[in-house]
Scaffold this active site. Structure first.
Site, PDB file in Angstrom:
ATOM      1  N   GLY A 282       0.849  -1.190   0.000  1.00  0.00           N
ATOM      2  CA  GLY A 282       0.000   0.000   0.000  1.00  0.00           C
ATOM      3  C   GLY A 282       0.878   1.231   0.000  1.00  0.00           C
TER       4      GLY A 282
ATOM      5  N   GLN B 282       3.136   9.983   1.754  1.00  0.00           N
ATOM      6  CA  GLN B 282       4.448   9.311   1.698  1.00  0.00           C
ATOM      7  C   GLN B 282       5.265   9.743   0.493  1.00  0.00           C
ATOM      8  OE1 GLN B 282       2.603   5.194   2.410  1.00  0.00           O
ATOM      9  NE2 GLN B 282       4.618   5.013   3.342  1.00  0.00           N
TER      10      GLN B 282
ATOM     11  N   CYS C 120       6.527  -0.280   7.224  1.00  0.00           N
ATOM     12  CA  CYS C 120       6.113   0.908   6.472  1.00  0.00           C
ATOM     13  C   CYS C 120       7.274   1.342   5.592  1.00  0.00           C
ATOM     14  CB  CYS C 120       5.749   2.030   7.438  1.00  0.00           C
ATOM     15  SG  CYS C 120       5.188   3.539   6.623  1.00  0.00           S
ATOM     16  N   LEU C 121       6.962   1.671   4.351  1.00  0.00           N
ATOM     17  CA  LEU C 121       8.003   2.107   3.417  1.00  0.00           C
ATOM     18  C   LEU C 121       8.669   3.397   3.892  1.00  0.00           C
ATOM     19  CD1 LEU C 121       6.178   1.322   0.047  1.00  0.00           C
ATOM     20  CD2 LEU C 121       8.043   0.020   1.104  1.00  0.00           C
TER      21      LEU C 121
ATOM     22  N   HIS D  43      -3.705   1.131   8.242  1.00  0.00           N
ATOM     23  CA  HIS D  43      -2.359   1.716   8.126  1.00  0.00           C
ATOM     24  C   HIS D  43      -2.368   2.910   7.169  1.00  0.00           C
ATOM     25  CE1 HIS D  43       2.184   1.169   7.857  1.00  0.00           C
ATOM     26  NE2 HIS D  43       1.947   1.916   6.790  1.00  0.00           N
ATOM     27  N   GLU D  44      -3.026   2.745   6.011  1.00  0.00           N
ATOM     28  CA  GLU D  44      -3.015   3.820   5.002  1.00  0.00           C
ATOM     29  C   GLU D  44      -3.895   4.993   5.433  1.00  0.00           C
ATOM     30  OE1 GLU D  44      -0.687   3.500   3.159  1.00  0.00           O
ATOM     31  OE2 GLU D  44      -0.426   1.329   3.008  1.00  0.00           O
TER      32      GLU D  44
ATOM     33  N   HIS E 105      -2.079   7.156   7.747  1.00  0.00           N
ATOM     34  CA  HIS E 105      -1.152   8.081   7.066  1.00  0.00           C
ATOM     35  C   HIS E 105      -1.858   9.383   6.688  1.00  0.00           C
ATOM     36  CE1 HIS E 105       2.727   6.117   6.508  1.00  0.00           C
ATOM     37  NE2 HIS E 105       2.199   5.027   5.991  1.00  0.00           N
TER      38      HIS E 105
HETATM   39  O1  GNR Z   1       4.380  -2.586   2.419  1.00  0.00           O
HETATM   40  C1  GNR Z   1       3.731  -2.456   3.448  1.00  0.00           C
HETATM   41  N1  GNR Z   1       3.452  -3.553   4.182  1.00  0.00           N
HETATM   42  C2  GNR Z   1       2.562  -3.560   5.236  1.00  0.00           C
HETATM   43  C3  GNR Z   1       2.550  -4.658   6.064  1.00  0.00           C
HETATM   44  C4  GNR Z   1       1.689  -4.720   7.118  1.00  0.00           C
HETATM   45  C5  GNR Z   1       0.824  -3.691   7.340  1.00  0.00           C
HETATM   46  C6  GNR Z   1       0.839  -2.572   6.540  1.00  0.00           C
HETATM   47  C7  GNR Z   1       1.695  -2.510   5.490  1.00  0.00           C
HETATM   48  S1  GNR Z   1       1.671  -1.139   4.458  1.00  0.00           S
HETATM   49  C8  GNR Z   1       3.319  -1.120   3.895  1.00  0.00           C
HETATM   50  C9  GNR Z   1       3.515  -0.065   2.836  1.00  0.00           C
HETATM   51  C10 GNR Z   1       3.328   1.301   3.449  1.00  0.00           C
HETATM   52  O2  GNR Z   1       4.159   1.847   4.101  1.00  0.00           O
HETATM   53  N2  GNR Z   1       2.165   1.863   3.280  1.00  0.00           N
HETATM   54  O3  GNR Z   1       1.897   3.045   3.841  1.00  0.00           O
HETATM   55 NI    NI Z   2       3.135   3.132   5.623  1.00  0.00          NI
END
Ligand code: GNR
Ligand code: NI
Length: 153
Positions: A46, A51, A90-91, A132-133, A136
């Site tokens: 995601g 980001q 998270c990236l 998670h998204e 953000h």
């Molecule tokens: O790549 C991602 N893997 C992930 C694994 C578990 C829960 C959420 C994520 S999202 C993350 C990519 C990212 O940073 N999205 O904002």
């Molecule tokens: Ni993230």
């Protein structure tokens, strides 16, 4: 194909609140395309617009499960159910992973890239990715919710 720079670590943009998209213009369509390119290049499941330095409520998700290539514009969580504890990364925080408790089933309401309203229910990883998204977009990051860090050698 165009990659954008992923903002990491202490970049203050990651803590800012994103604004709703008001019109789905060409700028936004290009942003969505670039976000997919950037997410696949970085091997994420995601990516949220802040980001890549854009404070708009735009999210792309592809968990590699059945529902591929989802675009969520102005998303909101309308239902949550149950609980799951699992690993998250998270990236924007490379080299880290930690355990976070999230709802196990999450329903979102959002616009797709054509501007049509849709609702989607996700379970497990998809539910986790929705949370998670959408965090953000509110300037919230998973590192503040980690209950236990995963040890890396
Ligand atoms: O790549 C991602 N893997 C992930 C694994 C578990 C829960 C959420 C994520 S999202 C993350 C990519 C990212 O940073 N999205 O904002
Ligand atoms: Ni993230």
């Amino acid at each position: 194909m165009a990659l954008r720079n992923i903002r990491i670590d202490d970049d203050p943009i990651l803590r800012k609140v994103s604004r709703p998209v008001e019109k789905l213009d060409q700028r936004t369509q290009t942003l969505i395309d670039d976000m997919f390119d950037t997410m696949y290049d970085a091997e994420g499941v995601g990516l949220a617009a802040p980001q890549v330095g854009v404070l708009k409520q735009v999210v792309v998700i592809d968990t590699g499960e059945e529902d591929e290539k989802m675009v969520l514009i102005n998303p909101e969580i309308i239902r949550e159910e149950g609980e799951q504890r699992g690993q998250e990364g998270c990236l924007s925080f490379p080299g880290k992973a930690g355990f976070v408790t999230r709802p196990n089933v999450v329903t979102v309401r959002a616009l797709d890239r054509e501007g049509n309203v849709f609702e989607k229910t996700g379970e497990g990883l998809l539910a986790r990715a929705f949370c998670h998204e959408i965090d953000h977009l509110k300037g919230q990051v998973y590192i503040d919710k980690v209950e236990e860090w995963v040890k890396r050698e």
